[in-house]
Design a protein around this motif. Structure first.
Motif, mmCIF file in Angstrom:
data_model
loop_
_atom_site.group_PDB
_atom_site.id
_atom_site.type_symbol
_atom_site.label_atom_id
_atom_site.label_comp_id
_atom_site.label_asym_id
_atom_site.label_seq_id
_atom_site.Cartn_x
_atom_site.Cartn_y
_atom_site.Cartn_z
ATOM 1 N N GLN A 125 45.998 48.760 40.127
ATOM 2 C CA GLN A 125 44.700 48.104 40.273
ATOM 3 C C GLN A 125 43.650 48.664 39.311
ATOM 4 O O GLN A 125 42.542 48.127 39.222
ATOM 5 C CB GLN A 125 44.192 48.263 41.715
ATOM 6 C CG GLN A 125 45.055 47.537 42.730
ATOM 7 C CD GLN A 125 44.519 47.722 44.143
ATOM 8 O OE1 GLN A 125 43.533 47.126 44.542
ATOM 9 N NE2 GLN A 125 45.192 48.566 44.912
ATOM 10 N N SER A 193 47.016 37.772 49.553
ATOM 11 C CA SER A 193 46.165 38.920 49.879
ATOM 12 C C SER A 193 46.606 39.488 51.230
ATOM 13 O O SER A 193 46.169 39.019 52.281
ATOM 14 C CB SER A 193 44.699 38.495 49.945
ATOM 15 O OG SER A 193 43.886 39.588 50.314
ATOM 16 N N ALA A 196 44.071 43.465 51.844
ATOM 17 C CA ALA A 196 42.661 43.470 51.419
ATOM 18 C C ALA A 196 41.890 44.613 52.063
ATOM 19 O O ALA A 196 40.996 45.212 51.443
ATOM 20 C CB ALA A 196 42.008 42.134 51.762
ATOM 21 N N THR A 201 42.560 43.773 45.698
ATOM 22 C CA THR A 201 41.560 42.783 45.266
ATOM 23 C C THR A 201 42.153 41.571 44.555
ATOM 24 O O THR A 201 41.659 40.463 44.713
ATOM 25 C CB THR A 201 40.532 43.452 44.333
ATOM 26 O OG1 THR A 201 41.242 44.108 43.255
ATOM 27 C CG2 THR A 201 39.725 44.508 45.089
ATOM 28 N N TYR A 212 48.205 39.835 43.164
ATOM 29 C CA TYR A 212 48.002 41.076 43.920
ATOM 30 C C TYR A 212 49.195 41.992 43.669
ATOM 31 O O TYR A 212 50.065 42.149 44.520
ATOM 32 C CB TYR A 212 47.869 40.771 45.412
ATOM 33 C CG TYR A 212 46.724 39.853 45.758
ATOM 34 C CD1 TYR A 212 45.460 40.363 46.085
ATOM 35 C CD2 TYR A 212 46.895 38.467 45.768
ATOM 36 C CE1 TYR A 212 44.404 39.522 46.406
ATOM 37 C CE2 TYR A 212 45.841 37.623 46.085
ATOM 38 C CZ TYR A 212 44.606 38.154 46.402
ATOM 39 O OH TYR A 212 43.561 37.311 46.720
#
Length: 463
Positions: A125, A193, A196, A201, A212
């Motif tokens: 991420q 998602s 979360a 994100t 994701y």
């Protein structure tokens, strides 16, 4: 009932003090149920380990989509590195069950895999995450690959000789299935998602969807936790399997250990190497094909074939099955050259995919048949040696079980090296020549050599 060595309550006891799987009455009354329970807890633990081991085969392909600027060779390196640590760690892991006990070691080795999964989820991420960090995480994922050695050694202690091929085939085959499960689940998980609340994100894609990528790693964490507990509370330890490291090391002096390591490298090494590199290889040769929609089929076929390979070898003989298998691997390695594009043009993806499916099939089948050969060869060799030296039959059986388990674990370590060399060979061949053909020529020669060795050493006498 004095012949019954385990009281009824021992079925749920963690440590079993006496174990006689070769005694038909004992096996039917109590042994089979206990061995089966340990096998069916071992299977999902090993399956999840293979999911973690091969994580980068799905993650590396997607790293450019979330903003990482790594080269193709770097991406191939990330898919190959877990095999390096996995192979190296299989050597000590192969000796751990007799030292620490199967239940404790299975729970520990499954639980620690949560660490690289959680870390990888956060790393993907942040596009400032350096390549060196991904190298460390990839090497930590290799711990999962080492689980195979201890898992197979552990299961070998529970089953009698005539059932070992089938039991090891189930454990190894369904464990190998983790590669396919991961390559099927990961592409689905990264589309939604799911986490979360933990910071997932998503990254916008050109088609408007969100990716994701962290989910590919995090989706395994709850399952790892569940089956760590299942191993701790549901499995057993066999007091009869306890042995010091010193008692297991003599297996390294056996010539058959090194011969079977070479053959196993060609079967399991091909399975895990193709599993790690197939998606990246397909992407380089057929960039218009959405390979992640199809990548899981090869490992699925190979894993199912492994289970069949052990059972078929119990009936027909491991040597015969292995010999025919290597012949087919050599033929289809040669056919692969006809499917590749030349100079960036031509090529046939359907033919390419079908040839690889056969290679996955034979790699899996051969993994099962070679493991059956190892079990038969080392058990017979050890029992003959101990009895010639004047040892009792019970001493011979105990030493044979210990030496067979050590051999299975060590040979599996050698086989795992294929998970590094195959994707790395593809990456190097592409970097030097723009084609994977150079790597495939090496594999073809290797399979032909295995045909010759299998026939020369084992084929001329019944195994």
């Amino acid at each position: 009932m004095q012949h019954s060595s385990i009281p009824d309550k021992s079925a749920s006891s963690r440590v079993i003090t006496e174990w006689r799987p070769e005694d038909p009455a004992f096996w039917q009354q109590q042994g089979h149920a206990i061995a089966s329970r340990n096998l069916w807890i071992s299977v999902p633990c090993l399956l999840l380990a293979f999911c973690v081991w091969m994580l980068f085969s799905a993650v590396a392909v997607n790293l450019p989509k979330v903003g990482f600027q790594f080269t193709t060779d770097q991406l191939f390196t990330l898919t190959a590195l877990p095999a390096v640590s996995g192979a190296l760690l299989r050597v000590p892991y192969s000796f751990m069950v007799p030292v620490f006990g199967g239940r404790r070691w299975t729970a520990f080795s499954t639980g620690i895999l949560i660490i690289p999964c959680v870390w990888l989820g956060f790393a993907v991420q942040d596009t400032t995450t350096p390549f060196s960090t991904f190298i460390i995480i990839a090497l930590l994922c290799g711990f999962a690959g080492a689980n195979f050695a201890s898992s197979m050694a552990n299961i070998s202690f529970f089953f009698p000789k005539q059932k070992q091929g089938g039991a090891l085939g189930i454990n190894g085959g369904f464990g190998n299935l983790g590669v396919s499960v991961m390559q099927l689940i990961a592409p689905l998980a990264i589309s939604f998602s799911i986490f979360a609340a933990f910071g997932g994100t998503g990254v916008a894609q050109p088609d408007g969807t969100l990716l994701y990528l962290e989910n590919a790693a995090w989706v395994w964490v709850p399952l790892l936790a569940i089956f760590t507990l299942a191993a701790w509370f549901g499995m057993n330890e066999l007091a009869t399997s306890k042995a010091s490291l010193r008692a297991q090391l003599p297996v390294l002096k056996r010539a058959h250990l090194w011969i079977m390591s070479f053959l196993y490298l060609a079967t399991f090494g091909s399975f895990i190497g193709f599993s790690a590199g197939f998606a990246m290889l397909s992407k380089t040769q057929f960039p218009d094909v959405q390979i992640l929609h199809f990548a899981f089929f090869g490992p699925l076929v190979g894993a199912l074939a492994r289970s069949a390979g052990g059972a078929i070898s119990d009936r027909l003989g491991g040597t015969r099955v292995t010999l025919v298998n290597f012949m087919v691997m050599a033929v289809f390695s040669a056919l692969l050259f006809l499917t590749l594009p030349t100079g960036g043009a031509g090529g046939n993806f359907v033919a390419f995919f079908c040839v690889f499916l056969v290679l996955f099939l034979t790699a899996g089948l051969g993994s099962g048949s070679t493991f059956q050969m190892i079990s038969v060869i080392f058990r017979k060799m050890t029992m003959d040696r101990v009895q010639k030296a004047g040892g009792s039959e019970s001493d011979a059986m105990r030493e044979a079980a210990t030496e067979t388990a050590a051999a299975l674990g060590f040979i599996s370590a050698i086989g795992a090296i294929g998970g590094f060399f195959i994707p790395k060979a593809f990456g190097t061949s592409l970097a030097l020549t723009g084609s994977p053909a150079g790597a495939m020529k090496v594999f073809l020669v290797f399979y032909i050599a295995c045909v010759v060795i299998t026939w020369a050493v084992y084929g001329r006498k019944k195994q």
